[in-house]
Design a protein around this motif. Structure first.
Motif, mmCIF file in Angstrom:
data_model
loop_
_atom_site.group_PDB
_atom_site.id
_atom_site.type_symbol
_atom_site.label_atom_id
_atom_site.label_comp_id
_atom_site.label_asym_id
_atom_site.label_seq_id
_atom_site.Cartn_x
_atom_site.Cartn_y
_atom_site.Cartn_z
ATOM 1 N N MET A 23 0.839 -1.214 0.000
ATOM 2 C CA MET A 23 0.000 0.000 0.000
ATOM 3 C C MET A 23 0.869 1.258 0.000
ATOM 4 N N ILE A 24 1.941 1.236 0.763
ATOM 5 C CA ILE A 24 2.831 2.401 0.831
ATOM 6 C C ILE A 24 3.548 2.593 -0.500
ATOM 7 N N ARG A 25 4.070 1.531 -1.066
ATOM 8 C CA ARG A 25 4.829 1.630 -2.320
ATOM 9 C C ARG A 25 3.946 2.030 -3.503
ATOM 10 N N GLU A 26 2.659 1.715 -3.440
ATOM 11 C CA GLU A 26 1.745 2.063 -4.530
ATOM 12 C C GLU A 26 1.248 3.503 -4.445
ATOM 13 N N THR A 27 1.638 4.220 -3.403
ATOM 14 C CA THR A 27 1.152 5.578 -3.184
ATOM 15 C C THR A 27 2.279 6.561 -3.459
ATOM 16 N N SER A 28 2.085 7.439 -4.437
ATOM 17 C CA SER A 28 3.180 8.282 -4.935
ATOM 18 C C SER A 28 3.727 9.262 -3.900
ATOM 19 N N ASP A 29 2.902 9.703 -2.971
ATOM 20 C CA ASP A 29 3.393 10.684 -1.990
ATOM 21 C C ASP A 29 3.902 10.043 -0.698
ATOM 22 N N LEU A 30 4.020 8.718 -0.683
ATOM 23 C CA LEU A 30 4.588 8.000 0.465
ATOM 24 C C LEU A 30 5.860 7.284 0.028
ATOM 25 N N GLU A 31 6.789 7.159 0.958
ATOM 26 C CA GLU A 31 8.039 6.447 0.699
ATOM 27 C C GLU A 31 8.303 5.515 1.883
ATOM 28 N N LEU A 32 8.579 4.258 1.597
ATOM 29 C CA LEU A 32 8.911 3.309 2.653
ATOM 30 C C LEU A 32 10.350 3.568 3.089
ATOM 31 N N ALA A 33 10.508 4.136 4.280
ATOM 32 C CA ALA A 33 11.843 4.459 4.792
ATOM 33 C C ALA A 33 12.554 3.211 5.296
ATOM 34 N N GLY A 34 11.777 2.254 5.817
ATOM 35 C CA GLY A 34 12.366 1.033 6.341
ATOM 36 C C GLY A 34 11.324 0.182 7.029
ATOM 37 N N GLU A 35 11.775 -0.983 7.484
ATOM 38 C CA GLU A 35 10.896 -1.930 8.161
ATOM 39 C C GLU A 35 11.600 -2.498 9.387
ATOM 40 N N ALA A 36 10.809 -2.848 10.376
ATOM 41 C CA ALA A 36 11.330 -3.490 11.585
ATOM 42 C C ALA A 36 10.277 -4.476 12.071
ATOM 43 N N CYS A 37 10.728 -5.492 12.797
ATOM 44 C CA CYS A 37 9.763 -6.474 13.287
ATOM 45 C C CYS A 37 9.857 -6.726 14.794
ATOM 46 N N CYS A 38 10.745 -5.991 15.502
ATOM 47 C CA CYS A 38 10.800 -6.100 16.957
ATOM 48 C C CYS A 38 11.066 -4.714 17.531
ATOM 49 N N LYS A 39 10.853 -4.555 18.830
ATOM 50 C CA LYS A 39 10.943 -3.210 19.412
ATOM 51 C C LYS A 39 12.356 -2.633 19.354
ATOM 52 N N GLU A 40 13.376 -3.448 19.582
ATOM 53 C CA GLU A 40 14.752 -2.948 19.538
ATOM 54 C C GLU A 40 15.102 -2.450 18.141
ATOM 55 N N GLU A 41 14.725 -3.238 17.142
ATOM 56 C CA GLU A 41 14.981 -2.866 15.756
ATOM 57 C C GLU A 41 14.191 -1.603 15.383
ATOM 58 N N ALA A 42 12.973 -1.484 15.891
ATOM 59 C CA ALA A 42 12.139 -0.314 15.609
ATOM 60 C C ALA A 42 12.792 0.963 16.117
#
Length: 193
Positions: A23-42
């Motif tokens: 959904m983020i990648r399909e939206t021109s005014d949004l950019e996926l800065a990164g991803e995390a899957c645990c609190k420390e990584e977040a």
């Protein structure tokens, strides 16, 4: 053209993360800065990437609601706004989580079609949801404490109490709002109170 809204996605469910990523990648005014899957990584990703918005799942592991301390740390360490994304469709639980994490808003996973508009509105400025969450937080303060809070955040109010009373009220405000000092308070509330 305006700079796209940079979004950090924090979600431990790979399927839901893939859905939100799309959904983020399909939206021109949004950019996926990164991803995390645990609190420390977040927390480390938010510090390194400095996103505008963090989409934070409340439950990132078997631990109970571990998205709350991660979101709170991100809010204290960065300028990013946090939107809680949760499968817990209990308004009281969600609002309590928003208060504890200093979130700017929330969305239920079943409402994923509202994700993009919610990101845009939150990035654009103070939303009604953010104002409501802050009002719930400030409801914990006494009338005198709210006056001191407004003074600390730059509102034109006049304090008539003694210095000792004001100091005691500040200590109580910090405790009730879950901040350590004036700098944290101003960082979180200074531009929005």
């Amino acid at each position: 053209m305006c700079r796209p809204i940079r979004v950090l996605l924090v979600e431990d469910d790979p399927d839901f993360r893939m859905l939100m990523r799309g959904m983020i990648r399909e939206t021109s005014d949004l950019e996926l800065a990164g991803e995390a899957c645990c609190k420390e990584e977040a927390v480390s990703c938010a510090a390194a990437l400095q996103p505008d918005i963090v989409l934070m799942d409340l439950k990132l592991s078997s631990a109970d609601m571990d998205g709350i301390p991660a979101a709170k740390q991100i809010r204290l360490d960065t300028r990013a706004k946090v939107i809680i994304v949760t499968g817990f469709e209990d308004r009281d639980i969600t609002l309590e989580a928003c208060k504890k994490s200093f979130a700017s808003g929330y969305i239920y996973k079943s409402q994923r079609l509202l994700l993009v508009p919610t990101i845009r509105q939150t990035a654009a400025g103070l939303t009604p949801t953010e104002i409501f969450i802050q009002s719930l937080m400030l409801a914990e303060l006494s009338t005198a404490e709210r006056t001191v809070f407004h003074f600390m955040t730059g509102a034109p109010v006049q304090l008539i109490s003694s210095e000792k009373t004001i100091a005691n009220q500040k200590t109580s405000i910090f405790r009730k709002l879950g901040v350590k000092n004036s700098q944290e308070l101003i960082h979180l509330f200074g531009s929005s109170s």
